[in-house]
Design a protein around this motif. Structure first.
Motif, PDB file in Angstrom:
ATOM      1  N   LEU A  98       0.933 -10.530   0.820  1.00 31.77           N
ATOM      2  CA  LEU A  98       2.149 -11.204   0.357  1.00 31.77           C
ATOM      3  C   LEU A  98       2.982 -10.364  -0.602  1.00 31.77           C
ATOM      4  N   ALA A  99       2.571  -9.144  -0.889  1.00 33.51           N
ATOM      5  CA  ALA A  99       3.343  -8.292  -1.806  1.00 33.51           C
ATOM      6  C   ALA A  99       4.724  -8.014  -1.218  1.00 33.51           C
ATOM      7  N   THR A 100       5.759  -8.212  -2.029  1.00 34.15           N
ATOM      8  CA  THR A 100       7.135  -7.993  -1.569  1.00 34.15           C
ATOM      9  C   THR A 100       7.770  -6.771  -2.220  1.00 34.15           C
ATOM     10  N   THR A 101       7.292  -6.378  -3.408  1.00 28.41           N
ATOM     11  CA  THR A 101       7.831  -5.219  -4.114  1.00 28.41           C
ATOM     12  C   THR A 101       6.683  -4.297  -4.481  1.00 28.41           C
ATOM     13  N   VAL A 102       6.764  -3.027  -4.065  1.00 24.65           N
ATOM     14  CA  VAL A 102       5.739  -2.043  -4.409  1.00 24.65           C
ATOM     15  C   VAL A 102       6.427  -0.784  -4.912  1.00 24.65           C
ATOM     16  N   VAL A 103       6.150  -0.441  -6.177  1.00 29.17           N
ATOM     17  CA  VAL A 103       6.597   0.823  -6.760  1.00 29.17           C
ATOM     18  C   VAL A 103       5.341   1.644  -7.015  1.00 29.17           C
ATOM     19  N   LEU A 104       5.176   2.711  -6.245  1.00 31.42           N
ATOM     20  CA  LEU A 104       3.921   3.459  -6.246  1.00 31.42           C
ATOM     21  C   LEU A 104       3.838   4.441  -7.404  1.00 31.42           C
ATOM     22  N   PRO A 105       2.618   4.749  -7.870  1.00 25.07           N
ATOM     23  CA  PRO A 105       2.453   5.739  -8.949  1.00 25.07           C
ATOM     24  C   PRO A 105       2.847   7.124  -8.472  1.00 25.07           C
ATOM     25  N   SER A 106       3.126   8.019  -9.409  1.00 27.81           N
ATOM     26  CA  SER A 106       3.776   9.282  -9.083  1.00 27.81           C
ATOM     27  C   SER A 106       2.905  10.247  -8.295  1.00 27.81           C
ATOM     28  N   PHE A 107       1.597  10.000  -8.200  1.00 28.16           N
ATOM     29  CA  PHE A 107       0.732  10.934  -7.491  1.00 28.16           C
ATOM     30  C   PHE A 107       0.216  10.357  -6.172  1.00 28.16           C
ATOM     31  N   THR A 108       0.957   9.450  -5.572  1.00 25.43           N
ATOM     32  CA  THR A 108       0.573   8.841  -4.307  1.00 25.43           C
ATOM     33  C   THR A 108       0.864   9.785  -3.143  1.00 25.43           C
ATOM     34  N   ASN A 109      -0.099   9.967  -2.242  1.00 31.19           N
ATOM     35  CA  ASN A 109       0.131  10.843  -1.089  1.00 31.19           C
ATOM     36  C   ASN A 109       0.619  10.041   0.111  1.00 31.19           C
ATOM     37  N   ILE A 110       0.952  10.733   1.185  1.00 31.53           N
ATOM     38  CA  ILE A 110       1.552  10.082   2.350  1.00 31.53           C
ATOM     39  C   ILE A 110       0.592   9.091   3.000  1.00 31.53           C
ATOM     40  N   GLU A 111      -0.703   9.404   3.024  1.00 30.12           N
ATOM     41  CA  GLU A 111      -1.673   8.485   3.624  1.00 30.12           C
ATOM     42  C   GLU A 111      -1.710   7.163   2.877  1.00 30.12           C
ATOM     43  N   ASP A 112      -1.633   7.222   1.544  1.00 28.53           N
ATOM     44  CA  ASP A 112      -1.636   5.998   0.751  1.00 28.53           C
ATOM     45  C   ASP A 112      -0.369   5.178   0.982  1.00 28.53           C
ATOM     46  N   VAL A 113       0.772   5.855   1.108  1.00 29.62           N
ATOM     47  CA  VAL A 113       2.027   5.138   1.358  1.00 29.62           C
ATOM     48  C   VAL A 113       1.945   4.376   2.678  1.00 29.62           C
ATOM     49  N   LEU A 114       1.484   5.037   3.713  1.00 29.14           N
ATOM     50  CA  LEU A 114       1.385   4.393   5.025  1.00 29.14           C
ATOM     51  C   LEU A 114       0.381   3.243   4.995  1.00 29.14           C
ATOM     52  N   TYR A 115      -0.690   3.411   4.236  1.00 27.04           N
ATOM     53  CA  TYR A 115      -1.691   2.345   4.106  1.00 27.04           C
ATOM     54  C   TYR A 115      -1.089   1.126   3.416  1.00 27.04           C
ATOM     55  N   VAL A 116      -0.303   1.358   2.375  1.00 25.43           N
ATOM     56  CA  VAL A 116       0.348   0.253   1.659  1.00 25.43           C
ATOM     57  C   VAL A 116       1.263  -0.525   2.595  1.00 25.43           C
ATOM     58  N   ILE A 117       2.041   0.187   3.397  1.00 23.33           N
ATOM     59  CA  ILE A 117       2.950  -0.490   4.327  1.00 23.33           C
ATOM     60  C   ILE A 117       2.161  -1.326   5.341  1.00 23.33           C
ATOM     61  N   ASP A 118       1.054  -0.773   5.830  1.00 26.95           N
ATOM     62  CA  ASP A 118       0.195  -1.513   6.763  1.00 26.95           C
ATOM     63  C   ASP A 118      -0.305  -2.815   6.160  1.00 26.95           C
ATOM     64  N   LYS A 119      -0.640  -2.774   4.880  1.00 22.04           N
ATOM     65  CA  LYS A 119      -1.253  -3.930   4.211  1.00 22.04           C
ATOM     66  C   LYS A 119      -0.237  -4.937   3.682  1.00 22.04           C
ATOM     67  N   CYS A 120       1.055  -4.628   3.779  1.00 20.49           N
ATOM     68  CA  CYS A 120       2.077  -5.477   3.158  1.00 20.49           C
ATOM     69  C   CYS A 120       3.148  -5.884   4.171  1.00 20.49           C
ATOM     70  N   PRO A 121       2.835  -6.772   5.091  1.00 24.29           N
ATOM     71  CA  PRO A 121       3.833  -7.188   6.083  1.00 24.29           C
ATOM     72  C   PRO A 121       5.030  -7.927   5.481  1.00 24.29           C
ATOM     73  N   ALA A 122       4.871  -8.473   4.271  1.00 20.96           N
ATOM     74  CA  ALA A 122       5.974  -9.183   3.613  1.00 20.96           C
ATOM     75  C   ALA A 122       6.830  -8.255   2.753  1.00 20.96           C
ATOM     76  N   LEU A 123       6.557  -6.963   2.809  1.00 20.61           N
ATOM     77  CA  LEU A 123       7.226  -6.001   1.937  1.00 20.61           C
ATOM     78  C   LEU A 123       8.743  -6.004   2.139  1.00 20.61           C
ATOM     79  N   ARG A 124       9.472  -6.065   1.004  1.00 18.67           N
ATOM     80  CA  ARG A 124      10.933  -6.007   1.031  1.00 18.67           C
ATOM     81  C   ARG A 124      11.478  -4.780   0.298  1.00 18.67           C
ATOM     82  N   PHE A 125      10.756  -4.340  -0.728  1.00 13.35           N
ATOM     83  CA  PHE A 125      11.202  -3.206  -1.535  1.00 13.35           C
ATOM     84  C   PHE A 125      10.060  -2.216  -1.709  1.00 13.35           C
ATOM     85  N   LEU A 126      10.362  -0.929  -1.487  1.00 15.30           N
ATOM     86  CA  LEU A 126       9.340   0.110  -1.629  1.00 15.30           C
ATOM     87  C   LEU A 126       9.944   1.320  -2.327  1.00 15.30           C
TER      88      LEU A 126
END
Length: 300
Positions: free
Chosen positions: A92-120
């Motif tokens: 149900l997460a709608t807003t995700v602001v990732l920490p500065s050392f996040t790699n591409i695999e983590d970004v893609l994983y976050v998107i997979d886990k957040c179908p309600a995402l509106r802001f990234l």
């Protein structure tokens, strides 16, 4: 008159309060007030709709140091730490602001886990490509060995690193299109915009309302494609970005009257070197309290 106790507040009221608190408070303060508050936080994924990490959790100060200890739980790539908060949100997460050392695999994983995402918001480290990344993983030799000079070698390195950064952007866009049907706001730092990237934005994220481009490579022709294709844009911030148009390294030197005319329909169009947070519209659209200064990604 009987005195009312905070711990007896109804679960609905608690959730309404908790979902407006920042991630630091949800992790380090609320769970330790009382059992009722901890249980309300644990049982209600709506409390975890806004997952806003600090810009750099390794910085000094109480807030950042508390986050640093939390992120150590996840190891070097913070995957487990991200998984912890994503599991709390239960999609149900709608807003995700990732920490500065996040790699591409983590970004893609976050998107997979957040179908309600509106802001990234994607930080600069995601798009960092080292020379080692374009080495042959087996022999350790460079994947190009027929170059005649050091200049050719450097140019080929840059081309491959540029292609890798563009590929990361396309992967992020493809994932968002696939999983996040209500997506409206994207912030990227240190990205690179090619014909393929801008075409992907226009064709797959055409309903974007908010776009923040920070410390990026963005030529005039690519900006023109975005302005013509993303007709729903209400905010476009371009901060400290470069262009290679006509050998001009300041992207704003090549923004002519035509580009400014195209951007005139956008309510909030900003460019240059500005200090205020570019993510404040994300806050207004969500229930989160106003973003503090640490959300601005100045460096990695």
């Amino acid at each position: 008159m009987e005195e009312r106790k905070w711990e007896n507040m109804s679960s609905d009221c608690l959730v309404n309060i908790f979902k407006r608190l920042d991630l630091d408070m949800l992790l380090h303060d609320v769970p330790f007030v009382c059992k009722n508050w901890y249980q309300a936080l644990l049982d209600n994924p709506l409390c975890w709709q806004n997952l806003v990490f600090p810009r750099n959790a390794s910085e000094s100060g109480n807030y950042q140091s508390r986050f640093a200890r939390f992120l150590q739980f996840g190891g070097a790539n913070v995957s487990a730490a991200l998984d912890f908060v994503l599991n709390r949100s239960r999609g149900l997460a709608t807003t995700v602001v990732l920490p500065s050392f996040t790699n591409i695999e983590d970004v893609l994983y976050v998107i997979d886990k957040c179908p309600a995402l509106r802001f990234l918001a994607v930080p600069s480290h995601t798009f960092v490509v080292d020379y080692e990344d374009i080495l042959d993983p087996v022999s350790g030799d460079y994947s190009f060995d027929s170059l005649a000079s050091l200049d050719e070698f450097a140019e080929e390195c840059y081309k491959q690193m540029s292609a890798r950064k563009c590929n990361y952007m396309i992967q992020i866009i493809d994932k968002i299109e696939l999983h996040c049907k209500d997506f409206v706001g994207l912030s990227v730092e240190n990205a690179e915009f090619s014909n393929e990237v801008t075409s992907a934005i226009v064709s797959k994220l055409a309903t974007l309302k908010y776009l923040v481009i920070d410390h990026a490579i963005l030529d005039k022709k690519h900006l023109e494609i975005i302005l013509l294709g993303c007709i729903d844009l209400e905010m476009l911030h371009i901060r400290d970005s470069l262009s290679f148009d006509e050998n001009a390294y300041d992207v704003f030197k090549v923004y002519d009257v035509y580009i400014l005319k195209l951007a005139s329909r956008i309510k909030d169009f900003r460019y240059g070197d500005f200090e205020e947070s570019s993510l404040w519209p994300f806050c207004e659209e969500s229930d989160l309290l106003p973003f503090p200064d640490y959300i601005v990604y100045d460096d990695c």
